[in-house]
Design an enzyme around this catalytic site. Structure first.
Site: not given
Ligand SMILES: NC(=O)c1ccc[n+]([C@@H]2O[C@H](COP(=O)([O-])OP(=O)(O)OC[C@H]3O[C@@H](n4cnc5c(N)ncnc54)[C@H](OP(=O)(O)O)[C@@H]3O)[C@@H](O)[C@H]2O)c1
Length: 253
Positions: A137, A150
């Site tokens: 990401s 995350y």
């Protein structure tokens, strides 16, 4: 021998688009996820042989290794040449309230890819052929507040990519990451829980990107296809931002 790719999170979002693209590219697929019905939906939408494996990646290394080993033993007519570690979850909460996020995301977003890669690594080494793509990401490089689990774990995944690229080179194993910006998939469904602000938020998410739109799952699938393609066999250890320019901006809607 049929060239076969293992793909996680194939029942929805980016994974489903990757499944469609890779099947169009001519690979047979092993579709992995928790919801068998969603995997079967993907399998019926692609026009090549594929198998669905119901597997919860949070259950740890033993079950992942056993599942992969027995699949390979039972399918000696297939040559497994690739792995796409796409499955992942997104959770957001302030540091201090996020112990559960860390525990879950550690198991799914980091150890899922590590365990699957470990299960296939000896096979790739033996065959001197392996192509691994990790879906990380944009947040792994430039985090936003409230995403420490995350973001840190996606950063770890990118570092895993680079380290394995170093170790795999001698065995013709290539390892690369695709780092998406915001892609319009069910992972953002939690926004819908916001009351009337949800549409406004979606517009804001589009507007954060210099290209003025969120990504489509197909944008990411194209990059995965590039990394798996044998014609691009000199690329390894890359972290490719596919993000509409988001990584160039300061962000946080
Ligand atoms: N969409 C974005 O904006 C965005 C941005 C950057 C990175 N990413 C990354 O892209 C990847 C795909 O996300 P997406 O946007 O396509 O979201 P999605 O539609 O929610 O897909 C996530 C997939 O992961 C699977 N999964 C989740 N937990 C699992 C587990 N414990 N075991 C096995 N499979 C599991 C889910 O399948 P089951 O529920 O059937 O298990 C689902 O198919 C993720 O790694 C995500 O972090 C997405």
């Amino acid at each position: 021998m049929k060239e076969t790719v293992f793909l996680t999170g194939a029942g929805s979002g980016i994974g489903k688009a990757i499944a469609k693209k890779l099947s169009a590219d001519g690979y047979d697929l092993v579709l992995i996820g928790r919801r068998l019905n969603k995997l079967q939906e993907t399998a019926t939408e692609i026009n090549r042989p594929s198998e669905c494996l119901e597997l919860d990646l949070s259950l740890g290394s033993q079950i992942v290794t056993d599942t992969v080993k027995s699949w390979i033993q039972d399918h000696s007519e297939n040559q497994v040449i690739g792995l796409v570690n796409n499955a992942g979850q997104f959770l957001r909460s302030p540091f201090g309230d996020d112990q559960d996020d860390w525990d879950l995301l550690f198991q799914v977003n980091l150890m899922g890819p590590v365990n699957l890669t470990r299960a296939l690594w000896p096979h790739f080494q033996k065959n001197r052929e392996g192509r691994i793509v990790n879906i990380s990401s944009n947040l792994g490089q430039t985090p936003v507040a409230g995403t420490s689990a995350y973001s840190a774990l996606k950063a770890a995944l990118d570092n895993f990519t680079k380290c394995l690229a170093l170790e795999g080179g001698a065995f013709n194993i290539r390892v690369n990451s695709v780092a998406p910006g915001l892609v319009d998939t069910p992972i953002h469904d939690f926004h819908q829980k916001d009351d009337s602000g949800s549409l406004q938020l979606k517009a804001a998410l589009h507007g954060m990107h210099p290209l003025s739109r969120m990504g489509q799952a197909e944008d990411i699938a194209g990059a995965v296809s590039y990394f798996l393609n044998p014609n691009n066999s000199w690329t390894t250890g890359a972290i490719l931002n596919v993000d509409g320019g988001l990584s160039l901006t300061s962000k946080d809607p």
